[in-house]
Motif scaffolding. Structure first.
Motif, PDB file in Angstrom:
ATOM      1  N   ARG A  70      28.411   8.232  -6.082  1.00 12.19           N
ATOM      2  CA  ARG A  70      27.375   9.257  -5.949  1.00 12.19           C
ATOM      3  C   ARG A  70      26.275   8.726  -5.033  1.00 12.19           C
ATOM      4  N   GLY A  71      25.978   9.464  -3.979  1.00 10.01           N
ATOM      5  CA  GLY A  71      24.934   9.048  -3.073  1.00 10.01           C
ATOM      6  C   GLY A  71      23.591   9.666  -3.439  1.00 10.01           C
ATOM      7  N   TYR A  72      22.528   8.879  -3.319  1.00 12.78           N
ATOM      8  CA  TYR A  72      21.163   9.371  -3.527  1.00 12.78           C
ATOM      9  C   TYR A  72      20.369   9.162  -2.246  1.00 12.78           C
ATOM     10  N   SER A  73      19.604  10.178  -1.852  1.00 14.04           N
ATOM     11  CA  SER A  73      18.762  10.050  -0.667  1.00 14.04           C
ATOM     12  C   SER A  73      17.515   9.244  -1.002  1.00 14.04           C
ATOM     13  N   VAL A  74      16.809   8.800   0.038  1.00 12.49           N
ATOM     14  CA  VAL A  74      15.564   8.062  -0.164  1.00 12.49           C
ATOM     15  C   VAL A  74      14.584   8.915  -0.970  1.00 12.49           C
ATOM     16  N   LYS A  75      14.489  10.180  -0.631  1.00 10.82           N
ATOM     17  CA  LYS A  75      13.560  11.062  -1.353  1.00 10.82           C
ATOM     18  C   LYS A  75      13.990  11.251  -2.803  1.00 10.82           C
ATOM     19  N   GLU A  76      15.294  11.297  -3.064  1.00 15.28           N
ATOM     20  CA  GLU A  76      15.771  11.421  -4.444  1.00 15.28           C
ATOM     21  C   GLU A  76      15.434  10.170  -5.253  1.00 15.28           C
ATOM     22  N   VAL A  77      15.542   8.989  -4.630  1.00 15.48           N
ATOM     23  CA  VAL A  77      15.205   7.755  -5.336  1.00 15.48           C
ATOM     24  C   VAL A  77      13.709   7.720  -5.656  1.00 15.48           C
ATOM     25  N   ILE A  78      12.892   8.127  -4.702  1.00 20.33           N
ATOM     26  CA  ILE A  78      11.445   8.169  -4.939  1.00 20.33           C
ATOM     27  C   ILE A  78      11.129   9.129  -6.085  1.00 20.33           C
ATOM     28  N   ALA A  79      11.743  10.309  -6.058  1.00 21.52           N
ATOM     29  CA  ALA A  79      11.518  11.282  -7.129  1.00 21.52           C
ATOM     30  C   ALA A  79      12.014  10.756  -8.466  1.00 21.52           C
ATOM     31  N   GLY A  80      13.152  10.069  -8.463  1.00 16.61           N
ATOM     32  CA  GLY A  80      13.688   9.495  -9.696  1.00 16.61           C
ATOM     33  C   GLY A  80      12.770   8.425 -10.258  1.00 16.61           C
ATOM     34  N   PHE A  81      12.197   7.621  -9.372  1.00 16.20           N
ATOM     35  CA  PHE A  81      11.279   6.580  -9.832  1.00 16.20           C
ATOM     36  C   PHE A  81      10.027   7.198 -10.441  1.00 16.20           C
ATOM     37  N   ARG A  82       9.498   8.215  -9.785  1.00 16.82           N
ATOM     38  CA  ARG A  82       8.323   8.900 -10.330  1.00 16.82           C
ATOM     39  C   ARG A  82       8.645   9.514 -11.689  1.00 16.82           C
ATOM     40  N   ARG A  83       9.826  10.108 -11.799  1.00 15.20           N
ATOM     41  CA  ARG A  83      10.227  10.764 -13.043  1.00 15.20           C
ATOM     42  C   ARG A  83      10.418   9.745 -14.164  1.00 15.20           C
ATOM     43  N   ALA A  84      11.048   8.615 -13.851  1.00 21.64           N
ATOM     44  CA  ALA A  84      11.378   7.627 -14.880  1.00 21.64           C
ATOM     45  C   ALA A  84      10.170   6.808 -15.316  1.00 21.64           C
ATOM     46  N   THR A  85       9.171   6.687 -14.436  1.00 20.26           N
ATOM     47  CA  THR A  85       8.065   5.767 -14.718  1.00 20.26           C
ATOM     48  C   THR A  85       6.699   6.434 -14.790  1.00 20.26           C
ATOM     49  N   GLY A  86       6.580   7.631 -14.223  1.00 17.81           N
ATOM     50  CA  GLY A  86       5.276   8.288 -14.166  1.00 17.81           C
ATOM     51  C   GLY A  86       4.350   7.701 -13.119  1.00 17.81           C
ATOM     52  N   GLN A  87       4.877   6.827 -12.269  1.00 17.60           N
ATOM     53  CA  GLN A  87       4.065   6.184 -11.239  1.00 17.60           C
ATOM     54  C   GLN A  87       4.122   6.960  -9.925  1.00 17.60           C
ATOM     55  N   ASP A  88       2.982   7.070  -9.266  1.00 14.58           N
ATOM     56  CA  ASP A  88       2.957   7.689  -7.949  1.00 14.58           C
ATOM     57  C   ASP A  88       3.377   6.662  -6.897  1.00 14.58           C
ATOM     58  N   ILE A  89       4.064   7.126  -5.861  1.00 13.88           N
ATOM     59  CA  ILE A  89       4.518   6.256  -4.789  1.00 13.88           C
ATOM     60  C   ILE A  89       4.006   6.828  -3.465  1.00 13.88           C
ATOM     61  N   PRO A  90       2.897   6.318  -2.944  1.00 18.03           N
ATOM     62  CA  PRO A  90       2.436   6.783  -1.633  1.00 18.03           C
ATOM     63  C   PRO A  90       3.490   6.505  -0.560  1.00 18.03           C
ATOM     64  N   CYS A  91       3.762   7.504   0.264  1.00 15.19           N
ATOM     65  CA  CYS A  91       4.820   7.386   1.266  1.00 15.19           C
ATOM     66  C   CYS A  91       4.296   7.768   2.646  1.00 15.19           C
ATOM     67  N   ARG A  92       4.951   7.206   3.648  1.00 14.52           N
ATOM     68  CA  ARG A  92       4.661   7.562   5.033  1.00 14.52           C
ATOM     69  C   ARG A  92       5.988   7.738   5.756  1.00 14.52           C
ATOM     70  N   ILE A  93       6.160   8.862   6.430  1.00 16.99           N
ATOM     71  CA  ILE A  93       7.370   9.091   7.205  1.00 16.99           C
ATOM     72  C   ILE A  93       7.243   8.348   8.530  1.00 16.99           C
ATOM     73  N   PRO A 106       0.786  -1.234   0.000  1.00 17.99           N
ATOM     74  CA  PRO A 106       0.000   0.000   0.000  1.00 17.99           C
ATOM     75  C   PRO A 106       0.812   1.275   0.000  1.00 17.99           C
ATOM     76  N   GLU A 107       1.968   1.295   0.654  1.00 16.46           N
ATOM     77  CA  GLU A 107       2.746   2.518   0.757  1.00 16.46           C
ATOM     78  C   GLU A 107       4.184   2.195   1.137  1.00 16.46           C
ATOM     79  N   LEU A 108       5.044   3.172   0.944  1.00 22.14           N
ATOM     80  CA  LEU A 108       6.448   3.049   1.304  1.00 22.14           C
ATOM     81  C   LEU A 108       6.689   3.751   2.629  1.00 22.14           C
ATOM     82  N   SER A 109       7.287   3.060   3.569  1.00 25.47           N
ATOM     83  CA  SER A 109       7.686   3.693   4.826  1.00 25.47           C
ATOM     84  C   SER A 109       9.079   4.278   4.666  1.00 25.47           C
ATOM     85  N   VAL A 110       9.201   5.573   4.894  1.00 25.53           N
ATOM     86  CA  VAL A 110      10.499   6.253   4.866  1.00 25.53           C
ATOM     87  C   VAL A 110      10.992   6.311   6.306  1.00 25.53           C
ATOM     88  N   TRP A 111      12.070   5.582   6.567  1.00 23.54           N
ATOM     89  CA  TRP A 111      12.534   5.432   7.948  1.00 23.54           C
ATOM     90  C   TRP A 111      13.393   6.623   8.363  1.00 23.54           C
TER      91      TRP A 111
END
Length: 336
Positions: free
Chosen positions: A265-288, A213-218
């Motif tokens: 090169r390091g990528y943050s969790v938020k950068e990976v989520i943004a990259g996935f959205r950009r590359a695929t057009g898919q939304d990723i529901p997240c919870r902090i 259902p969603e991604l937990s950002v730890w």
């Protein structure tokens, strides 16, 4: 060195290495106990390359069957991927990890000695560095694993150092991976974890496909630019190609080599989520969510030694990693 025995070759990284080996003209025998992999991956390797490989179902703890595999195939080199790799499970079941990873490698090395095989490429991990004090991490950074999984990798590294010191005709490449992600661009082979994924990218793809259902950002309060943890993500095809470069280097009789395989090169969790959205057009529901114990704020490699000594550098960027991971998930929503 044309006959390569690949332990754990049906797994995520091993199967991608088999593609690169076959395309480079090597003859390949895979041994795998299929505890966390399927032969479907090997069939698809054959489909991708148009070439065949040999397979024997074998556990490294079964020394007699392992010796028979060496006798039949007569390898001149071993690529050693086989091993349990879940950090959380290793904390709960440390003896399982020491028995499987360390004792299995002792068996493998014993059979190599008896069979006269002296060339080995070993799948290690950046977990051997523990929680780094300085960045980027070089091969000379302090070692100190903080969980049983990482300790098994470090124990094997020490064991390999001792073997090479006692036997000067041995040539060993230790490759310390950072965070493998992505899949073969064909979408035919990729990461197929059992149960709920432990790693970020397969978790994201399962959220995108609707399985979770969603991604937990730890944690979003780390001392990083956006507050989330930073890691060095490397495309699995780049990683597999690094193994070919290491294998080729063994032919020069280098003794023991240790190399980081990362992008630098390091990528943050938020950068990976943004990259996935950009590359695929898919939304990723997240919870902090709250921080997880043991998560370092940032970990990324200095890969300059691999560039200088192996002529290897990572080529795929974050968008390609995300797009290839999503292609695999779309084509294989239930895995193999």
């Amino acid at each position: 060195m044309k006959n390569v025995l690949v332990t754990g070759g049906a797994g995520y990284i091993g199967s991608h290495a088999c593609v690169e080996l076959l395309e480079a003209g090597y003859r390949v025998l895979v041994i795998d106990n299929l505890s966390n992999s399927k032969t479907d991956a090997l069939e698809r390797v054959g489909g991708i390359t148009g070439k065949s490989l040999d397979f024997i179902r074998c556990d490294l703890l079964d020394r007699d069957k392992l010796r028979k595999a060496f006798d039949v195939f007569r390898p001149d080199t071993v690529m050693h991927f086989a091993g349990l790799k879940a950090v959380g499970e290793s904390v709960e079941k440390p003896l399982l990890y020491y028995r499987n990873n360390v004792s299995g490698t002792v068996n493998l090395l014993d059979v190599m000695v008896d069979s006269g095989v002296r060339n080995l490429v070993f799948s290690s991990s950046c977990t051997v560095y523990g929680e780094p004090d300085t960045l980027p991490i070089t091969e000379d950074s302090p070692l100190g694993a903080v969980n049983p999984y990482g300790q098994t990798k470090l124990t094997i590294e020490y064991m390999l150092r001792d073997v090479v010191a006692s036997r000067p005709d041995w040539n060993v490449s230790v490759l310390r991976y950072f965070n493998p992600v992505g899949a073969h661009p064909s979408g035919e082979i990729g990461e197929d974890p059992l149960g709920i994924p432990n790693n970020l990218m397969p978790y994201i793809t399962k959220v995108a496909v609707g399985e979770l259902p969603e991604l937990s950002v730890w944690g979003d309060d780390y001392d990083t630019p956006d507050g989330t943890c930073i890691r060095d993500y490397i495309h699995v095809v780049d990683l597999a190609r690094g193994h070919i470069k290491a294998l080729q280097k063994l032919a020069t009789d280098p003794g023991l080599m240790v190399h980081n395989l990362g992008t630098g090169r390091g990528y943050s969790v938020k950068e990976v989520i943004a990259g996935f959205r950009r590359a695929t057009g898919q939304d990723i529901p997240c919870r902090i969510a709250g921080r997880r114990a043991g998560d370092a704020p940032a970990v990324y490699a200095d890969p300059s030694r691999a560039a200088a000594e192996l002529s290897w550098t990572a080529e795929f960027d974050l968008d390609a990693m995300c797009a290839d991971a999503w292609r695999w998930q779309q084509k294989n929503p239930e895995g193999y």
